[in-house]
Design an enzyme around this catalytic site. Structure first.
Site, PDB file in Angstrom:
ATOM      1  N   ASP A  11       0.881  -1.155   0.000  1.00 16.56           N
ATOM      2  CA  ASP A  11       0.000   0.000   0.000  1.00 16.56           C
ATOM      3  C   ASP A  11       0.930   1.218   0.000  1.00 16.56           C
ATOM      4  O   ASP A  11       2.110   1.081   0.310  1.00 16.56           O
ATOM      5  CB  ASP A  11      -0.875  -0.043   1.265  1.00 16.56           C
ATOM      6  N   ASP A  13       0.007   5.250   0.652  1.00 18.64           N
ATOM      7  CA  ASP A  13      -0.146   6.316   1.648  1.00 18.64           C
ATOM      8  C   ASP A  13      -0.179   5.719   3.056  1.00 18.64           C
ATOM      9  O   ASP A  13      -0.870   4.724   3.294  1.00 18.64           O
ATOM     10  CB  ASP A  13      -1.410   7.135   1.368  1.00 18.64           C
ATOM     11  N   ASP A 217      -1.165  -0.118   6.055  1.00 18.61           N
ATOM     12  CA  ASP A 217      -1.348   0.609   7.324  1.00 18.61           C
ATOM     13  C   ASP A 217      -2.794   0.566   7.817  1.00 18.61           C
ATOM     14  O   ASP A 217      -3.090   1.115   8.859  1.00 18.61           O
ATOM     15  CB  ASP A 217      -0.903   2.076   7.178  1.00 18.61           C
TER      16      ASP A 217
HETATM   17 MG   LIG Z   1      -2.652   3.369   3.332  1.00 20.55          MG
END
Ligand SMILES: [Mg+2]
Length: 273
Positions: A11, A13, A217
């Site tokens: 992933d 961001d 995240d």
């Molecule tokens: Mg993310």
């Protein structure tokens, strides 16, 4: 557990950067993966950007990547649809931006415009478009209700963060069409597993759930989706998920690390670098 990992899905961001700010050791992590010839791809629910836009962003942060390493939910949608429908015999009506149109047209699908609403579409695909107008939703509704088109959504995110706070995302546009048609969409992006199966496809025939690690995240998208697809999971605490969220969650990743710096150190230690 890290020793069995031969492929990575990242992933972006909250893992590699926050907005336009790279997190520490970003170039070195990917230099190391390249040096070790460990294949890796990047997966995002964003359906509006093209792979080239991500290549440019990585470039600004000192990381050279190839467009084929970028999997947006638009590309995953096009890939999935092309596997299950003959593009030469399938017309698609889409709500979305250039990233989605390009992904569908590159697979050979004929994308109908608003003016073609009388030509039946077999599939309605909804990515995200801030410039959507009532007519876009009217056409999507006509194709689904009157022409029996299949209803597909690139990602389910009902909101996304802006400078003004949370604003409607693609999931809200899907909800509008669901209200008008009584149909639920098939959704491709995280946390649904289709996007992860597509990422495994991109990584090549050697990649499997057991030797591939999803690094994300967000527990409820990155980790939940990869776990559903039986892919190993690494949660980094540099983004959305806080230690308290993790402690309260019934869903637990295979590995937890503070950030990509810790991942880099562990990979280097594993390969005696
Ligand atoms: Mg993310």
């Amino acid at each position: 557990m890290l020793s069995q990992i031969k492929h990575y899905i990242f992933d972006m961001d909250g893992v590699l950067w926050h907005g336009d700010t790279a997190l520490p050791n970003l170039p070195e992590l990917f230099e190391t993966l390249r040096r070790l010839q460990i294949p890796h791809v990047f997966a995002t629910n964003n359906a509006s950007k093209t792979p080239d836009e991500y290549v440019a962003k990585f470039g600004r942060m000192g990381v050279p990547i190839h467009p084929h390493q970028v999997m947006t939910s638009a590309l995953a949608t096009a890939h999935h649809l092309a596997r299950n429908h003959d593009p030469n015999n399938t017309k698609i009506y889409m709500i979305g931006k250039i990233g989605l149109r390009q992904a569908l047209e590159n697979k050979g699908f004929h994308v109908l415009d608003r003016a073609d609403y009388k030509t039946p579409a077999q599939i309605v695909v909804v990515g995200f478009n801030q410039s959507s107008i009532y007519e876009d939703f009217a056409c999507a509704t006509i194709h689904i209700r009157q022409h029996g088109a299949k209803f597909v959504g690139c990602n389910p995110d009902v909101t996304f963060p802006s400078e003004r706070g949370l604003v409607p995302g693609n999931g809200s546009q899907l909800a509008l069409i669901t209200a008008a048609t009584d149909q639920e969409p098939e959704i491709i992006g995280k946390p649904y597993p289709t996007m992860f199966y597509t990422a495994l496809d991109m990584l090549g025939p050697q990649a499997s759930g057991n030797n591939t690690l999803m690094v994300g995240d967000r527990l409820n998208t990155d980790i939940a989706g990869a776990a559903t697809a039986d892919i190993k999971t690494l949660l980094v605490l540099s983004g959305i998920t806080q230690p308290a969220d993790l402690a309260a969650s019934s869903l637990q990743p295979d590995i937890v690390m503070a950030n990509i710096t810790e991942l880099l150190q562990k990979i280097k230690a594993l390969h005696n670098l």
